[in-house]
Design a protein around this motif. Structure first.
Motif, PDB file in Angstrom:
ATOM      1  N   CYS A 193     -32.211  19.980 -29.186  1.00 34.10           N
ATOM      2  CA  CYS A 193     -32.977  18.770 -28.876  1.00 34.10           C
ATOM      3  C   CYS A 193     -34.446  18.970 -29.220  1.00 34.10           C
ATOM      4  O   CYS A 193     -35.047  19.963 -28.816  1.00 34.10           O
ATOM      5  CB  CYS A 193     -32.855  18.441 -27.396  1.00 34.10           C
ATOM      6  SG  CYS A 193     -31.156  18.161 -26.888  1.00 34.10           S
ATOM      7  N   LYS A 197     -38.341  16.883 -29.781  1.00 34.78           N
ATOM      8  CA  LYS A 197     -39.111  15.666 -29.528  1.00 34.78           C
ATOM      9  C   LYS A 197     -40.273  15.572 -30.512  1.00 34.78           C
ATOM     10  O   LYS A 197     -41.004  16.546 -30.707  1.00 34.78           O
ATOM     11  CB  LYS A 197     -39.640  15.705 -28.100  1.00 34.78           C
ATOM     12  CG  LYS A 197     -40.394  14.440 -27.695  1.00 34.78           C
ATOM     13  CD  LYS A 197     -40.888  14.571 -26.267  1.00 34.78           C
ATOM     14  CE  LYS A 197     -41.382  13.242 -25.736  1.00 34.78           C
ATOM     15  NZ  LYS A 197     -41.866  13.372 -24.340  1.00 34.78           N
ATOM     16  N   ALA A 232     -34.839  11.723 -29.457  1.00 29.37           N
ATOM     17  CA  ALA A 232     -35.000  10.362 -28.961  1.00 29.37           C
ATOM     18  C   ALA A 232     -36.484  10.030 -29.002  1.00 29.37           C
ATOM     19  O   ALA A 232     -37.307  10.846 -28.582  1.00 29.37           O
ATOM     20  CB  ALA A 232     -34.467  10.254 -27.542  1.00 29.37           C
ATOM     21  N   THR A 244     -38.876  12.168 -17.719  1.00 28.56           N
ATOM     22  CA  THR A 244     -37.890  13.207 -18.026  1.00 28.56           C
ATOM     23  C   THR A 244     -36.465  12.767 -17.677  1.00 28.56           C
ATOM     24  O   THR A 244     -35.523  13.131 -18.366  1.00 28.56           O
ATOM     25  CB  THR A 244     -38.218  14.504 -17.256  1.00 28.56           C
ATOM     26  OG1 THR A 244     -38.245  14.222 -15.865  1.00 28.56           O
ATOM     27  CG2 THR A 244     -39.563  15.063 -17.694  1.00 28.56           C
ATOM     28  N   ALA A 258     -38.881  25.185 -24.582  1.00 28.97           N
ATOM     29  CA  ALA A 258     -39.541  25.581 -23.333  1.00 28.97           C
ATOM     30  C   ALA A 258     -40.206  24.374 -22.682  1.00 28.97           C
ATOM     31  O   ALA A 258     -40.340  24.308 -21.459  1.00 28.97           O
ATOM     32  CB  ALA A 258     -40.578  26.650 -23.615  1.00 28.97           C
ATOM     33  N   LEU A 272     -45.568  16.198 -22.857  1.00 28.19           N
ATOM     34  CA  LEU A 272     -45.472  16.215 -21.389  1.00 28.19           C
ATOM     35  C   LEU A 272     -45.424  17.629 -20.827  1.00 28.19           C
ATOM     36  O   LEU A 272     -45.961  17.913 -19.755  1.00 28.19           O
ATOM     37  CB  LEU A 272     -44.219  15.458 -20.930  1.00 28.19           C
ATOM     38  CG  LEU A 272     -44.175  13.968 -21.225  1.00 28.19           C
ATOM     39  CD1 LEU A 272     -42.879  13.371 -20.719  1.00 28.19           C
ATOM     40  CD2 LEU A 272     -45.375  13.274 -20.610  1.00 28.19           C
ATOM     41  N   ALA A 300     -43.138  19.023 -19.307  1.00 28.06           N
ATOM     42  CA  ALA A 300     -42.619  18.967 -17.937  1.00 28.06           C
ATOM     43  C   ALA A 300     -41.630  20.096 -17.702  1.00 28.06           C
ATOM     44  O   ALA A 300     -41.396  20.500 -16.572  1.00 28.06           O
ATOM     45  CB  ALA A 300     -41.939  17.625 -17.695  1.00 28.06           C
ATOM     46  N   VAL A 355     -36.490  18.198 -18.919  1.00 28.51           N
ATOM     47  CA  VAL A 355     -35.418  17.418 -19.539  1.00 28.51           C
ATOM     48  C   VAL A 355     -34.134  18.234 -19.674  1.00 28.51           C
ATOM     49  O   VAL A 355     -33.046  17.764 -19.353  1.00 28.51           O
ATOM     50  CB  VAL A 355     -35.854  16.843 -20.904  1.00 28.51           C
ATOM     51  CG1 VAL A 355     -34.667  16.278 -21.662  1.00 28.51           C
ATOM     52  CG2 VAL A 355     -36.908  15.771 -20.687  1.00 28.51           C
TER      53      VAL A 355
HETATM   54  N1  LIG Z   1     -37.249  12.537 -26.390  1.00 24.13           N
HETATM   55  C1  LIG Z   1     -36.643  13.739 -26.578  1.00 24.13           C
HETATM   56  N2  LIG Z   1     -35.784  13.915 -27.615  1.00 24.13           N
HETATM   57  C2  LIG Z   1     -35.178  15.111 -27.812  1.00 24.13           C
HETATM   58  N3  LIG Z   1     -35.376  16.183 -27.032  1.00 24.13           N
HETATM   59  C3  LIG Z   1     -36.234  16.074 -25.999  1.00 24.13           C
HETATM   60  C4  LIG Z   1     -36.913  14.855 -25.719  1.00 24.13           C
HETATM   61  N4  LIG Z   1     -37.705  15.054 -24.644  1.00 24.13           N
HETATM   62  C5  LIG Z   1     -37.536  16.353 -24.266  1.00 24.13           C
HETATM   63  N5  LIG Z   1     -36.661  16.969 -25.081  1.00 24.13           N
HETATM   64  C6  LIG Z   1     -36.199  18.372 -24.993  1.00 24.13           C
HETATM   65  O1  LIG Z   1     -36.424  18.831 -23.661  1.00 24.13           O
HETATM   66  C7  LIG Z   1     -37.354  19.914 -23.665  1.00 24.13           C
HETATM   67  C8  LIG Z   1     -38.228  19.836 -22.431  1.00 24.13           C
HETATM   68  O2  LIG Z   1     -38.975  18.652 -22.447  1.00 24.13           O
HETATM   69  P1  LIG Z   1     -39.969  18.297 -21.246  1.00 24.13           P
HETATM   70  O3  LIG Z   1     -39.142  18.274 -20.005  1.00 24.13           O
HETATM   71  O4  LIG Z   1     -40.569  16.965 -21.593  1.00 24.13           O
HETATM   72  O5  LIG Z   1     -41.003  19.412 -21.221  1.00 24.13           O
HETATM   73  C9  LIG Z   1     -38.098  19.790 -24.974  1.00 24.13           C
HETATM   74  O6  LIG Z   1     -38.578  21.076 -25.389  1.00 24.13           O
HETATM   75  C10 LIG Z   1     -37.026  19.256 -25.913  1.00 24.13           C
HETATM   76  O7  LIG Z   1     -36.193  20.330 -26.359  1.00 24.13           O
END
Ligand SMILES: Nc1ncnc2c1ncn2[C@@H]1O[C@H](COP(=O)(O)O)[C@@H](O)[C@H]1O
Ligand SMILES: Cc1cc2nc3c(=O)[nH]c(=O)nc-3n(C[C@H](O)[C@H](O)[C@H](O)COP(=O)(O)OP(=O)(O)OC[C@H]3O[C@@H](n4cnc5c(N)ncnc54)[C@H](O)[C@@H]3O)c2cc1C
Ligand SMILES: Cc1cc2nc3c(=O)[nH]c(=O)nc-3n(C[C@H](O)[C@H](O)[C@H](O)COP(=O)(O)OP(=O)(O)OC[C@H]3O[C@@H](n4cnc5c(N)ncnc54)[C@H](O)[C@@H]3O)c2cc1C
Lengths: 262, 314, 429
Positions: free
Chosen positions: A12, A14, A66, A101, A125, A130, A132, A135
């Motif tokens: 995945c 982003k 996404a 998230t 990571a 974000l 965060a 996800v």
């Molecule tokens: N919109 C998105 N599309 C695809 N993968 C995502 C998306 N948002 C978050 N991820 C995946 O989730 C991880 C953690 O995202 P986050 O929780 O926003 O820090 C990212 O490193 C991506 O691998």
């Protein structure tokens, strides 16, 4: 024995605006108008980790993103495809640009179910915008399969993987039954740089676009309402920049520095 | 202004004090989920908890994160308004799973939490620190992850009374077995307390070369910190020493960066410093846009000169 | 995709390469264009005045979609000494007529746009990749090698710019001599559009082009240029490398002196320096034009030496574009014949000969030599400024007839020389 049947891995990633291109206005509002878009620096570790697994076990590596219509940008698509994906799935919808998230995880969950059979979902990571670091965790829970974060090493072993997880003051070695969701650290590998053939190949790899309605995800309430997104107050700096390595330049520098250290 | 039920979840006892302090600020009732023993429960109460749920160790081949589902159920049953999870690696995993269980997202790494007319307002950095986002939480149970340094610990009051409930719910751990746990030496430094910090970056070509920086730091009585790649990619320094949005935030009088480009993610960790000094061989490096004093030069050439001159002064 | 190959591989994503790729892709050929920068134009710099005619033919009204800065409606040429400047100002609607119009462009953006056009047209673009070597099999270029990876094609078009190391390595072309190139330095100063328009008497998208001879090049072959962008000013120097050694000033010093000249300083006052770059300019015109084609390869743009450097003015973009177009046409013909031999690709040379490229290059054939004459950049500018001084500086001394005034200064240079140079100049232009 790392021998196992072919693995179907989904990484995945982003798309995010280049932080360095953010323009801050007088009122501390930020603008991305001049910003290049790229894939999150740490999502590339998830792609590389997936690549290394399918190189070892055979199988297939899919990318899943996404986001908003920026995902249609051919450079972005080719860039991520040239890093070793076999194919790419895009869920495009304006609302994804503000998704929290949970909403992101919901959409990824729905998309993954549409994509069919899989063994492993890899996340980075943290997203570069974000960060965060959630996800992946939320996605695993939604899919109702094993989920672990901070993964530093992945060794395929039949229908399982052995992973090393980096805690604050311990390394945890886990045996995880597939399918599973793993969020990797930014230390797990050094993402490869695409070569000429990778770039050429990227032009021919299949890209599947999915709309929210196609993946049949019921829209969920946002967890929060954003009041503001403002650049932090910047302290005025003196910008007293000296150039050169000659004795007298360094001398002036040392004098200035010593004055500060008084 | 407060909410009714604030919950604190932490796998690391060192966070109990601050999170309970925060809990008291924000809520009428503070409940704490711990995975330790009675003493730790009592410490939580002394720090402001009204009740403590003690989750026993789920067995040595099971991670405590396996409790996530039962914790989510507990929170729902107890009508938690705010859940503050300590942002450790385990904490983050639990927070995400719990939030999903409660059909909401986890507001991560909040730098400030307040309650305004009944609703919770959270601040946290986005875009690598280029901006701070302020948002109002909308879900019935708000889940956040918080690190240390956000809330004040209250003076411990051993006379405080509180209820301790030991729970041993079933674990949902299908598919994950802990084979081994190897302790790894975390380093006990606290950069955020240091008054002077020297930061090293990828401008250093080899680990040995850091000696130059160490000597310089020692000379001016500064702690040594670094950029993330030095701690992670290169692993030349412990993670406790990397400065920035995902690492340590400095409150120093002076920060001197050596061979650091000055990307936003690093600079947000230092821009509270009273004085910023930078040495970099590239005069277009962003670090010079936020420097009080800068020297455009090769650290390998100028640093030895600087050290020599400063020695000569003393 | 084991034995993948292309009809054509183009090395270099500058104007020449991108144009070639664009034309070929439009004809449905399988083309690969390789650019070492992270995007087309990433590494490019130029004074930035594009004569539109060449691209206009290919992409009518390109100026409407392309990132052009301003349309040039005002030309200025100044003869300068250290403190004086005698300026000729030309403003004419003719400058703006389609066909004879010209635009100020910032190469980073403009090249990128054209590079992307080629990709849209169907060319496969590999940016961030450097071609290390050409594959040469029994004296025939058959492909390229990048980071150890081989890629083959019927023909390779070299559009890799002025110091085309590749052609050199493959022995297709002699090393460029210092006497054949100038070095260019350029700075970009940001200023509000309004300020620029006021300072240069422009409105809307109008732009100015200013050239400076004399002191800017410190008496050396070369000169200064200044172009108005939308919200910035491109200013720089072009200097004959050969004589730089003889100069008592370094290039940086000359650039600083130039920017501080009383004629220039007010124009860039309060501007924020946002870019500084240096680049080599082919100078020697036709005499430098190299091998243009051979078995399995073509060379176009700067790589081929297609650049006119008239001392204080450089013109290569329109030549690059048209030579790229002609190279593509030659390849298309060759493809029809299924013959990529030197004999078949000769059509490129023929097309060039009948184009403005060779015509202009031969028109200025001896110009470089003529420019090598220091008088052009030294004595004449001061002569002219001297004449002006006498004409305009009224200090109460009895007036002298203009002819006499002029004579005094002409003598200083030496009438014979003047006539000599005059003739040379006339011959070469
Ligand atoms: N919109 C998105 N599309 C695809 N993968 C995502 C998306 N948002 C978050 N991820 C995946 O989730 C991880 C953690 O995202 P986050 O929780 O926003 O820090 C990212 O490193 C991506 O691998
Ligand atoms: C979500 C996210 C979070 C992040 N969090 C952090 C964080 O908390 N902290 C952090 O630091 N980074 C963080 N990063 C990484 C950050 O974006 C940069 O990649 C990193 O800070 C760069 O480190 P650096 O300056 O040491 O290396 P580089 O960017 O490679 O800079 C090296 C510098 O050294 C200079 N140099 C080289 N040789 C010499 C020499 N001999 N003498 C003098 N100068 C020399 C070069 O000119 C260059 O400017 C994060 C990134 C992301 C995406
Ligand atoms: C200071 C200055 C001012 C000028 N002013 C003007 C002007 O006002 N008007 C005008 O018309 N002309 C001007 N010129 C000339 C003009 O810039 C050139 O003639 C023109 O850029 C030639 O285009 P090109 O595509 O042939 O070469 P370039 O624009 O140099 O493009 C060559 C490309 O090839 C790439 N490349 C090189 N080697 C490799 C490799 N091994 N692998 C992959 N890619 C490679 C480079 O990165 C570059 O992008 C000026 C030049 C200079 C230096």
């Amino acid at each position: 024995e790392g021998e196992g049947e072919k693995m179907r891995v989904i990484s995945c990633c982003k798309a995010v605006p280049e932080e360095q291109d953010i323009v801050v206005a007088k009122d501390r509002q930020i603008s991305f108008e001049k910003a290049e878009w790229k894939f999150g620096q740490y999502d590339l570790n998830a792609v590389e980790a997936g690549k290394q697994i399918v190189e070892a076990t055979g199988g297939q590596l899919s990318g899943l993103c996404a986001g908003g219509k920026i995902l249609d940008n051919s450079k972005l698509k080719k860039d991520i495809l040239s890093r070793g994906l076999d194919n790419l799935y895009l869920v495009m919808d304006e609302t994804m640009e503000q998704a929290d998230t949970y909403q992101s995880a919901r959409v990824l969950e729905a998309a993954i179910k549409k994509m069919g059979e899989f063994d492993l979902v890899l996340c980075g990571a943290g997203s570069s915008d974000l960060y965060a670091q959630q996800v992946g965790n939320q996605l695993g829970e939604l899919l109702g399969i094993p989920v672990v974060n901070a993964v530093n090493k992945i060794t395929p072993q039949g229908d399982k993987v052995i992973v090393e997880r980096a805690l604050e003051n311990a390394i945890e070695v886990l045996e995880i039954t597939l399918p599973a969701v793993l969020s990797v650290t930014s230390e797990i590998n050094v993402p490869r740089i695409a070569g000429m053939k990778d770039i050429i190949a990227a032009n021919k790899k299949p890209v599947t676009k999915l709309s929210l309605s196609e993946i049949e995800v019921a829209d969920s309430q946002p967890a929060s309402m954003v009041f503001s997104t403002l650049a932090p107050e910047q302290m005025e700096r003196r910008l007293n920049i000296l150039e050169g390595e000659s004795d007298d330049v360094v001398d002036v520098f040392v004098k200035l520095l010593s004055a500060e250290l008084k | 202004m407060t909410v009714n039920n604030v919950w604190v979840i932490t796998d690391d006892q060192k966070a109990v004090g601050e999170l309970c302090g925060g809990g008291r600020q924000l809520g009428d009732q503070v409940s704490v989920v711990l995975f330790g023993d009675q003493n730790e429960a009592q410490e939580a109460i002394a720090s402001g908890a009204d009740q403590v749920y003690l989750f026993g160790q789920p067995g040595n081949s099971v991670m405590i994160e396996a409790y996530s589902k039962s914790i989510a159920e507990l929170l729902r049953a107890e009508k938690a308004d705010l859940v503050m999870v300590y942002s450790s690696v385990r904490g983050k995993l639990m927070a995400g799973r719990i939030a999903s269980g409660l059909a909401t997202s986890a507001l991560s790494n909040v730098s400030e939490l307040t309650v305004e007319d009944g609703s919770i307002i959270a601040k946290h950095m986005v875009y690598g620190g280029a901006a701070i986002r302020t948002e109002k939480a909308l879900s019935d149970t708000v889940v956040v992850t918080v690190g240390t340094g956000v809330f004040e610990e209250m003076p411990k009051d051993v006379t405080r009374q509180g209820k301790v409930t030991e729970v041993n719910p079933g674990v949902d751990n299908t598919g994950i077995r802990v084979l081994e746990t190897r302790p790894k030496q975390g380093e006990a430094v606290n950069l955020s307390a240091a008054k002077r910090v020297v930061g090293v970056g990828r401008g250093f070509a080899a680990k040995e070369d850091l000696k130059m920086a160490e000597e310089f730091a020692a000379l001016i009585g500064a702690e040594l910190g670094c950029s993330r790649p030095i701690a992670e990619g290169e692993k030349w320094m412990s993670k406790e020493r990397y400065i920035g949005v995902s690492g340590v935030f400095l409150k120093t009088d002076i920060y001197i960066s050596l061979g650091i480009s000055g990307q936003i993610q690093h600079m947000v960790g230092v821009n509270q410093a009273k004085t910023l000094v930078a040495i970099n061989k590239d005069k277009n490096a962003p670090v010079f846009k936020q420097a009080d004093i800068g020297l455009v030069g090769d650290i390998y050439n100028v640093l030895p000169q600087i050290v020599a001159k400063m020695k000569a002064q003393n | 995709m084991s034995e993948e190959r292309f009809d054509a591989i183009i090395v270099g994503g500058g104007l020449a390469g991108s144009t070639a790729a664009y034309v070929l892709a439009q004809q449905g050929l399988e083309v690969l264009i390789i650019e070492r920068g992270n995007f087309g134009g990433a590494k490019n710099m130029t004074g930035g005045r594009l004569y539109a005619h060449s691209l206009e033919k290919l992409i009518p009204n390109f100026a409407e979609e392309a990132p052009v800065e301003r349309r040039v409606v005002r030309e200025r040429i100044s003869m300068m000494t250290d403190n004086d400047a005698a300026t000729m100002n030309y403003r004419s609607p003719r400058l703006a007529e389609t066909g004879s119009d010209s635009y100020v462009v910032l190469r980073g953006e403009f090249d990128r746009w054209l590079f992307d056009k080629a990709e849209e047209a169907g060319a496969i673009a590999a940016a961030g990749i450097k071609v290390d070597e050409l594959i040469v099999e029994n004296n025939r270029v058959t492909g390229v090698i990048c980071g150890g990876e081989e890629m083959k094609a019927d023909v390779v078009i070299l559009a890799d710019g002025v110091n085309s190391i590749l052609a050199e390595k493959a022995g297709l072309r002699k090393r460029v001599k210092p006497s054949q190139v100038s070095v260019g330095v350029k700075e970009v100063y940001e200023l509000p559009a309004k300020v620029i328009e006021d300072r240069f008497g422009l409105t809307g998208d109008e732009g100015a082009s200013c050239l400076f001879a004399g002191s800017p090049s410190n008496g050396l072959v070369g000169g200064g240029f200044l172009y108005t962008n939308k919200e910035s000013i491109s200013i720089g120097l072009v200097l004959g490398i050969e004589h730089i050694g003889e100069s008592d000033k370094t290039i940086d010093e000359m650039m600083t002196a130039f920017c501080n000249h009383p004629e220039i300083a007010p124009l860039i006052k309060d501007g924020k320096l946002v870019e500084r770059s240096g680049h080599v300019v082919p100078e020697a015109g036709l005499s430098m034009v190299s091998t243009l084609y051979g078995d399995g390869f073509l060379i176009c743009g700067d790589a081929a030496g297609f650049c006119l450097n008239i001392g204080y003015m450089v013109r290569g973009m329109d030549l690059a574009i048209s030579s790229g177009e002609l190279a593509a046409k030659a390849v298309i013909e060759a493809k029809e014949k299924g013959d990529f031999s030197s004999a078949s690709l000769k059509s490129y040379k023929n097309m060039l000969d009948n184009s403005f490229i060779m015509k202009d290059l031969s028109l200025y054939k001896n110009f470089p030599a003529f420019m090598e004459n220091p008088r052009m950049f030294n004595q004449y500018p001061s002569m002219i400024s001297g004449i002006m001084t006498d004409m305009f500086v009224i200090d109460g001394k009895p007036a002298v007839p203009l002819r006499k005034k002029a004579m005094k200064h002409l003598k200083a240079v030496g009438l014979k020389n003047l006539v000599k140079d005059g003739l040379k100049g006339v011959k070469s232009v």
